[in-house]
Design an enzyme around this catalytic site. Structure first.
Site, short mmCIF file in Angstrom:
data_model
loop_
_atom_site.label_atom_id
_atom_site.label_comp_id
_atom_site.label_asym_id
_atom_site.label_seq_id
_atom_site.Cartn_x
_atom_site.Cartn_y
_atom_site.Cartn_z
N CYS A 1 -7.47 -0.85 12.99
CA CYS A 1 -6.01 -0.87 12.97
C CYS A 1 -5.46 0.53 12.72
O CYS A 1 -4.26 0.72 12.52
CB CYS A 1 -5.44 -1.90 12.01
SG CYS A 1 -5.59 -1.54 10.29
N ASP B 1 -5.72 2.65 10.36
CA ASP B 1 -5.44 3.15 9.02
C ASP B 1 -6.72 3.69 8.40
O ASP B 1 -7.64 2.94 8.16
CB ASP B 1 -4.94 2.01 8.12
CG ASP B 1 -3.54 1.61 8.46
OD1 ASP B 1 -2.87 2.37 9.17
OD2 ASP B 1 -3.12 0.53 8.01
N CYS C 1 0.60 4.87 8.36
CA CYS C 1 2.03 4.86 8.73
C CYS C 1 2.85 5.65 7.71
O CYS C 1 2.33 6.21 6.75
CB CYS C 1 2.52 3.44 8.79
SG CYS C 1 2.46 2.67 7.16
N CYS D 1 0.69 -1.11 2.81
CA CYS D 1 0.22 0.18 3.33
C CYS D 1 -0.15 1.14 2.22
O CYS D 1 -0.88 2.10 2.44
CB CYS D 1 1.30 0.83 4.19
SG CYS D 1 1.81 -0.22 5.54
#
Ligand code: FES
Length: 196
Positions: free
Chosen positions: A41, A43, A66, A110
């Site tokens: 994904c 990250d 992000c 996050c």
């Protein structure tokens, strides 16, 4: 943009992140290295620490995460300078969210990348200094009715409980007052970023 949901502190850290690793890793003489995240994904977080007498003296980090991951890790990198490793090991995403003046609810997960990478770097340092496993992350109780902690949820996730229903089957979480569901869902979402 006037309709941004982010606090001024988040925007400021996102547009001007502190302690970012701008060159390759060899540009920073790290005593410890931690990496975490889920490549699928996108990250990923790398954290490098300089440590003297068990106190963090400097830090560099890099992420493909992000805006929320960037802002929360920037904040994290500021607060851990000068901090003993025992104290830094216990920093939780909630501490960073508070310092940032909040994050949109669907973005809180996050912020898990930074503190995980930090613990991984400190674990690396402990291993290098012959003290593997000396520090343990304190558990946070998520379901107060049943005493279920974030560590219990993480263990269940790693055993395959990837949805709320599966988590309930594995732990009975949320089966009394149900008030823990939102926080547990945040945690599940964060774990997806780490392990899926
Ligand atoms: S807090 Fe989890 S069921 Fe009540």
């Amino acid at each position: 943009m006037s309709d941004w949901l982010y606090s001024d502190t988040v925007k400021e850290h996102f547009t001007n992140p502190r302690n970012v690793l701008l060159e390759d890793e060899s540009s920073f003489a790290a005593d410890a290295r931690g990496q975490t995240g889920n490549i699928k994904c996108g990250d990923q977080m790398l954290m490098l620490l300089q440590i003297k007498d068990d106190v963090i003296t400097d830090v560099r980090w890099k992420t493909y995460g992000c805006a929320s991951a960037i802002a929360s890790t920037s904040m994290l990198s500021e607060i851990i300078k000068g901090m003993p490793i025992e104290q830094a090991y216990q920093i939780k995403p909630e501490d960073l969210v508070e310092k940032l003046g909040g994050l949109p609810v669907n973005k809180i997960h996050c912020s898990v990348l930074g503190d995980k990478a930090l613990r991984s770097a400190i674990d690396d340092y402990l291993a290098k200094t012959g003290r593997t496993g000396m520090l343990k992350e304190a558990a946070t109780e998520i379901c107060h009715c049943l005493g279920i902690t974030d560590k219990d949820i993480e263990a269940a996730y790693r055993n395959g409980a990837h949805t709320w229903e599966a988590l309930q089957q594995a732990t009975k979480i949320g089966t009394v007052c149900g008030g823990c569901k939102e926080q547990a869902m945040q945690l599940l979402h964060g774990l997806e970023h780490l392990y899926s």
